[in-house]
Scaffold this active site. Structure first.
Site, mmCIF file in Angstrom:
data_model
loop_
_atom_site.group_PDB
_atom_site.id
_atom_site.type_symbol
_atom_site.label_atom_id
_atom_site.label_comp_id
_atom_site.label_asym_id
_atom_site.label_seq_id
_atom_site.Cartn_x
_atom_site.Cartn_y
_atom_site.Cartn_z
ATOM 1 N N LYS A 27 0.891 -1.161 0.011
ATOM 2 C CA LYS A 27 0.012 0.086 -0.032
ATOM 3 C C LYS A 27 0.824 1.307 -0.003
ATOM 4 O O LYS A 27 0.515 2.365 -0.516
ATOM 5 C CB LYS A 27 -1.051 -0.110 1.104
ATOM 6 C CG LYS A 27 -2.030 -1.008 0.944
ATOM 7 C CD LYS A 27 -3.307 -0.853 1.942
ATOM 8 C CE LYS A 27 -4.490 -1.691 1.582
ATOM 9 N NZ LYS A 27 -5.417 -1.698 2.877
ATOM 10 N N LYS B 224 -3.180 -11.854 -6.608
ATOM 11 C CA LYS B 224 -4.882 -12.116 -5.852
ATOM 12 C C LYS B 224 -5.612 -11.049 -6.255
ATOM 13 O O LYS B 224 -5.509 -9.900 -6.862
ATOM 14 C CB LYS B 224 -4.765 -11.946 -4.298
ATOM 15 C CG LYS B 224 -4.768 -10.663 -3.962
ATOM 16 C CD LYS B 224 -5.177 -10.448 -2.553
ATOM 17 C CE LYS B 224 -5.744 -9.307 -2.005
ATOM 18 N NZ LYS B 224 -6.632 -9.161 -1.086
ATOM 19 N N LYS C 103 -9.962 -5.715 -4.775
ATOM 20 C CA LYS C 103 -11.205 -4.610 -4.940
ATOM 21 C C LYS C 103 -10.675 -3.546 -5.720
ATOM 22 O O LYS C 103 -11.376 -2.625 -6.300
ATOM 23 C CB LYS C 103 -11.823 -4.375 -3.658
ATOM 24 C CG LYS C 103 -13.045 -5.183 -3.301
ATOM 25 C CD LYS C 103 -13.588 -4.611 -1.796
ATOM 26 C CE LYS C 103 -13.382 -5.463 -0.556
ATOM 27 N NZ LYS C 103 -12.366 -4.445 0.011
HETATM 28 P P1 ADP Z 1 -9.217 -6.537 -1.093
HETATM 29 O O1 ADP Z 1 -7.857 -6.901 -1.116
HETATM 30 O O2 ADP Z 1 -10.071 -7.060 -2.376
HETATM 31 O O3 ADP Z 1 -9.533 -5.102 -0.904
HETATM 32 P P2 ADP Z 1 -9.993 -7.155 1.400
HETATM 33 O O4 ADP Z 1 -8.588 -6.708 2.022
HETATM 34 O O5 ADP Z 1 -11.117 -5.855 2.057
HETATM 35 O O6 ADP Z 1 -10.209 -7.312 0.065
HETATM 36 O O7 ADP Z 1 -10.148 -8.350 1.955
HETATM 37 C C1 ADP Z 1 -11.459 -8.793 2.936
HETATM 38 C C2 ADP Z 1 -11.403 -10.276 3.276
HETATM 39 O O8 ADP Z 1 -11.298 -11.057 1.974
HETATM 40 C C3 ADP Z 1 -10.187 -10.577 3.755
HETATM 41 O O9 ADP Z 1 -10.381 -11.737 4.718
HETATM 42 C C4 ADP Z 1 -9.229 -11.144 2.910
HETATM 43 O O10 ADP Z 1 -8.142 -12.155 3.355
HETATM 44 C C5 ADP Z 1 -10.300 -12.005 1.949
HETATM 45 N N1 ADP Z 1 -9.783 -11.691 0.553
HETATM 46 C C6 ADP Z 1 -9.279 -10.605 -0.285
HETATM 47 N N2 ADP Z 1 -8.936 -10.834 -1.454
HETATM 48 C C7 ADP Z 1 -9.041 -12.233 -1.569
HETATM 49 C C8 ADP Z 1 -8.552 -13.151 -2.670
HETATM 50 N N3 ADP Z 1 -8.445 -12.641 -3.918
HETATM 51 N N4 ADP Z 1 -8.789 -14.361 -2.520
HETATM 52 C C9 ADP Z 1 -9.407 -14.988 -1.186
HETATM 53 N N5 ADP Z 1 -9.671 -14.054 -0.116
HETATM 54 C C10 ADP Z 1 -9.399 -12.929 -0.419
#
Ligand code: ADP
Ligand code: TRP
Length: 328
Positions: free
Chosen positions: A111, A193, A196
């Protein structure tokens, strides 16, 4: 067992990675366990947010969680900033946290690179606030995707450190990561991965229309060759699609592989697109209903905060005494 997890209200909508990595586990667990889930709005402001947007996003994401199956009759659902003890405990825990450990966190490094103009102390302290979120409620398990495991390790370390310094207070929670689906990959760059904060065509939102879903899967990046085999290191794109077929179709990856034997990539994409479109449609409909019921959603959050405050205030009172703060 008491189970706790949180999720930020940032980004356009929750995606299938959030669902398979975290939210689906919550929905399953609330049947048998005491579940506490919150929207981490204080975490969201560690990257720039527009204030008007943030409060709307918090309401919208609450509606999404309800649409995905979080049952407010079973689960305590609340907004992080409604419980001031989170910020208070985070401060106390920060005095036990070496800065070097925070600087080594993968998410902080990512980040900081992404928001090079806005590397604030909150971004560095993000995992300390997360530890406070967790330890306040003394849960035994924290269901999260793989990327959050490092943060959970810090929570465990801080629980131990606090207990050693001030006396037995916190439980060391364990991470609950799904065997499969803990890391769903980006459709456009299957080495990364799904996230969002990446462009829309890299992720499938849980609330995309059928056309959007089918189009995105059709355009997903695949691998060299033409054989459909599950091999995350050699065929990350194809393996990701097979995994989605397995997890949404409720069969094993082996069965998915067998099903697509001697079929081409186009067929795989077509079937994965169709399956996702079918499985996600009810979520979209339910979200639309909750979005129209703002007063009801508000009531759920008020009730959730009341239940959460009951636990958090008791833990925090104990913490203040143990640390030696003069009680008012
Ligand atoms: P992002 O990285 O998409 O903004 P968040 O950090 O808000 O997502 O993550 C919310 C939840 O979803 C957390 O428990 C995170 O580990 C899980 N998570 C986020 N991206 C993935 C992914 N690509 N595969 C599986 N779990 C995920
Ligand atoms: N950092 C988590 C994420 O980005 C969200 C979160 C905040 C969380 N506090 C938490 C997750 C406590 C589990 C427990 O996904």
């Amino acid at each position: 067992m008491r189970i706790l997890s949180g999720i930020q209200p940032t980004g356009p909508s929750y995606h299938i990675g959030n669902y398979l990595g975290a939210i689906r586990q919550w929905v399953d667990m609330q049947q048998e366990h005491e579940l506490i889930v919150f929207i981490a709005d204080l975490h969201a402001i560690t990257v720039p947010q527009s204030p008007g947007f943030l409060s709307r996003a918090t309401m919208e994401k609450t509606s999404e969680l309800l649409a995905l199956g979080i049952d407010p009759e079973r689960t305590t659902l609340f907004v992080q900033s409604h419980i001031q003890e989170h910020a208070e405990l985070a401060w106390i825990l920060s005095t036990l946290t070496p800065v070097g450990e925070l600087e080594r966190m993968t998410q902080f490094k990512d980040k900081a690179k992404k928001h090079a103009q806005h590397i604030n102390a909150g971004l560095l302290n993000y995992p300390v606030l997360q530890a406070a979120d967790i330890l306040l409620y003394k849960p035994e398990g924290v269901p999260i995707g793989k990327d959050q495991v490092q943060h959970l390790e810090l929570s465990r370390t801080l629980a131990r450190k606090f207990n050693n310094t001030y006396g037995e207070t916190f439980l060391e929670p364990r991470a609950i990561v799904p065997k499969e689906g803990g890391k769903i990959l980006s459709l456009q760059d299957p080495k990364k991965k799904m996230s969002k904060s990446d462009p829309a065509d890299t992720q499938i939102s849980l609330f995309d229309t059928e056309e959007q879903i089918k189009k995105k899967v059709k355009k997903a990046v695949t691998d060299m060759g033409s054989e459909i085999t599950y091999s995350p290191s050699e065929k990350p794109g194809i393996s990701n699609l097979l995994l989605l077929f397995s997890l949404f179709g409720n069969g094993s990856v082996k069965e998915a592989e067998e099903h697509f034997k001697n079929k081409g990539y186009a067929k795989l994409k077509k079937e994965v697109g169709d399956l996702l479109a079918e499985k996600l449609a009810p979520f979209r409909e339910r979200k639309a209903t909750f979005l129209k019921r703002e007063v009801y959603v508000r009531e759920i959050l008020t009730r959730g905060a009341k239940q959460a405050r009951f636990i958090a205030s008791s833990t925090m009172q104990d913490v203040r005494e143990k640390v030696g703060l003069l009680l008012p």
